[in-house]
Design a protein around this motif. Structure first.
Motif, short mmCIF file in Angstrom:
data_model
loop_
_atom_site.label_atom_id
_atom_site.label_comp_id
_atom_site.label_asym_id
_atom_site.label_seq_id
_atom_site.Cartn_x
_atom_site.Cartn_y
_atom_site.Cartn_z
N THR A 150 25.46 47.77 42.94
CA THR A 150 26.81 48.24 43.25
C THR A 150 27.88 47.32 42.69
O THR A 150 28.88 47.78 42.14
N THR A 151 27.67 46.01 42.80
CA THR A 151 28.67 45.06 42.28
C THR A 151 28.83 45.22 40.78
O THR A 151 29.95 45.22 40.26
N ARG A 158 39.03 45.73 43.08
CA ARG A 158 40.12 44.84 43.49
C ARG A 158 39.84 43.41 43.05
O ARG A 158 40.75 42.69 42.64
N LEU A 159 38.57 42.98 43.12
CA LEU A 159 38.19 41.65 42.64
C LEU A 159 38.47 41.53 41.15
O LEU A 159 39.00 40.50 40.68
N VAL A 160 38.12 42.55 40.38
CA VAL A 160 38.36 42.54 38.94
C VAL A 160 39.85 42.41 38.65
O VAL A 160 40.27 41.65 37.77
N LYS A 161 40.66 43.14 39.40
CA LYS A 161 42.12 43.06 39.22
C LYS A 161 42.61 41.65 39.49
O LYS A 161 43.46 41.12 38.74
N PHE A 162 42.09 41.02 40.53
CA PHE A 162 42.49 39.64 40.85
C PHE A 162 42.11 38.70 39.71
O PHE A 162 42.91 37.85 39.30
N LEU A 216 33.58 49.49 36.34
CA LEU A 216 34.66 50.46 36.55
C LEU A 216 36.02 49.76 36.58
O LEU A 216 37.01 50.30 36.07
N GLY A 217 36.08 48.57 37.17
CA GLY A 217 37.32 47.82 37.18
C GLY A 217 37.79 47.50 35.78
O GLY A 217 38.97 47.65 35.44
N ALA A 218 36.86 47.03 34.93
CA ALA A 218 37.21 46.72 33.55
C ALA A 218 37.66 47.96 32.80
O ALA A 218 38.62 47.93 32.01
N LEU A 219 36.98 49.08 33.06
CA LEU A 219 37.31 50.34 32.39
C LEU A 219 38.69 50.84 32.81
O LEU A 219 39.53 51.20 31.96
N LEU A 240 35.56 50.17 45.46
CA LEU A 240 36.99 49.86 45.49
C LEU A 240 37.23 48.37 45.70
O LEU A 240 38.12 47.78 45.10
N GLY A 241 36.42 47.74 46.57
CA GLY A 241 36.57 46.31 46.80
C GLY A 241 36.24 45.49 45.57
O GLY A 241 36.92 44.49 45.29
N VAL A 242 35.23 45.91 44.82
CA VAL A 242 34.85 45.18 43.61
C VAL A 242 35.93 45.36 42.53
O VAL A 242 36.25 44.41 41.80
#
Length: 279
Positions: free
Chosen positions: A127-128, A100-104, A134-137, A96-98
């Motif tokens: 994990t990163t 959030r980084l992608v969203k930023f 997953l963030g990109a997806l 979830l934290g990663v």
């Protein structure tokens, strides 16, 4: 809420702690585990957690915590609650934290707004890399992710990827496209070996000097265990004029490890070493 960290470190406590050892001793209750014990990480973590919790305590894994609350029986009278965080925070919660980084990053003018982006990251636990994918997806980004494997074979990383995604789907109650789709995890994430494979922890000749030169020329601190491998690949991709994409290297840390390397290889940090411009 009062949280007391307990940290398990592999090996023996150094006479003069520096780097990771020093930071760990400052912030946590440190226990040094022999290499044979540390080899069985899951059992080691559980056994230590049970010892910390005591006979009436409750032990849970990070992925079993939802909504920042505890999943425990209503009748539980546990006086001490202990949560296990895996090595490298390799858990669905960490993803979830990663994300959030992608969203930023996606909200910036450099990497959002439909930009084609090739992300490069070193992979300790992986994990990163999975979190970025997953963030990109989930955000529908036109990103590709290349993860440079450091500690295991590509097959092991792919199995870990499946486990992390499966846990993430369970915890978040999602059904993600993994493969057989034009836009899926398999199409976004690519695992590759580092350019000079070696046993994890081994430093090759010249790598420390290269990290020093890169720091002097770019002000970016790298280390030969983790981030140098990602830097090399990202630098190579950025020179490929046929690629119509932005190349983004995600710096995962690792720099504190240079303190230990300075003790092992003092001559590599000589103050009178010259600076040779990189090509």
């Amino acid at each position: 809420m009062h949280i007391r960290p307990h940290l398990l470190l592999r090996g023996e406590q150094p006479q003069v702690p520096t780097g990771y050892n020093l930071i760990s001793l400052m912030f946590g209750n440190v226990t040094y585990a022999s290499r044979s014990v540390y080899a069985q990480r899951s059992q080691m973590l559980y056994d230590h957690a049970k010892e910390v919790a005591g006979p009436s305590g409750l032990v849970v894994c990070a992925d079993d915590i939802t909504d920042f609350g505890w999943q425990e029986p209503e009748s539980s009278d546990a006086s001490r609650k202990v949560v296990i965080v895996n090595e490298g925070a390799a858990s669905a919660v960490a993803l979830l934290g990663v994300i959030r980084l992608v969203k930023f990053l996606a909200e910036s003018s450099s990497f959002g707004n439909g930009h084609q982006v090739h992300v490069v990251v070193d992979a300790g636990t992986g994990t990163t890399a999975v979190g970025i994918t997953l963030g990109a997806l989930l955000l529908g980004l036109s990103w590709k992710v290349t993860a440079v494997t450091l500690a295991d074979t590509i097959e092991v990383y792919r199995e870990r990827e499946k486990t992390l995604i499966s846990e993430f789907e369970r915890v978040q109650k999602l059904d993600l496209p993994i493969q057989d789709s034009s836009y899926s995890v398999d199409r976004i994430l690519n695992w590759v070996d580092r350019s000079q494979p070696r046993k994890f922890g081994k430093v090759l000749n010249g790598e420390i000097e290269r990290c020093c030169k890169i720091a002097q020329q770019t002000a970016v601190p790298l280390d030969p265990m983790y981030t140098l491998a990602a830097w090399d690949l990202a630098a190579s991709l950025s020179l490929d004029k046929s690629m119509n994409t932005e190349v983004l290297m995600v710096h995962t840390g690792g720099t504190l490890g240079m303190f230990g390397l300075a003790q092992r290889y003092p001559s590599s940090f000589s103050s009178n070493q010259g600076v040779t411009m990189l090509p």
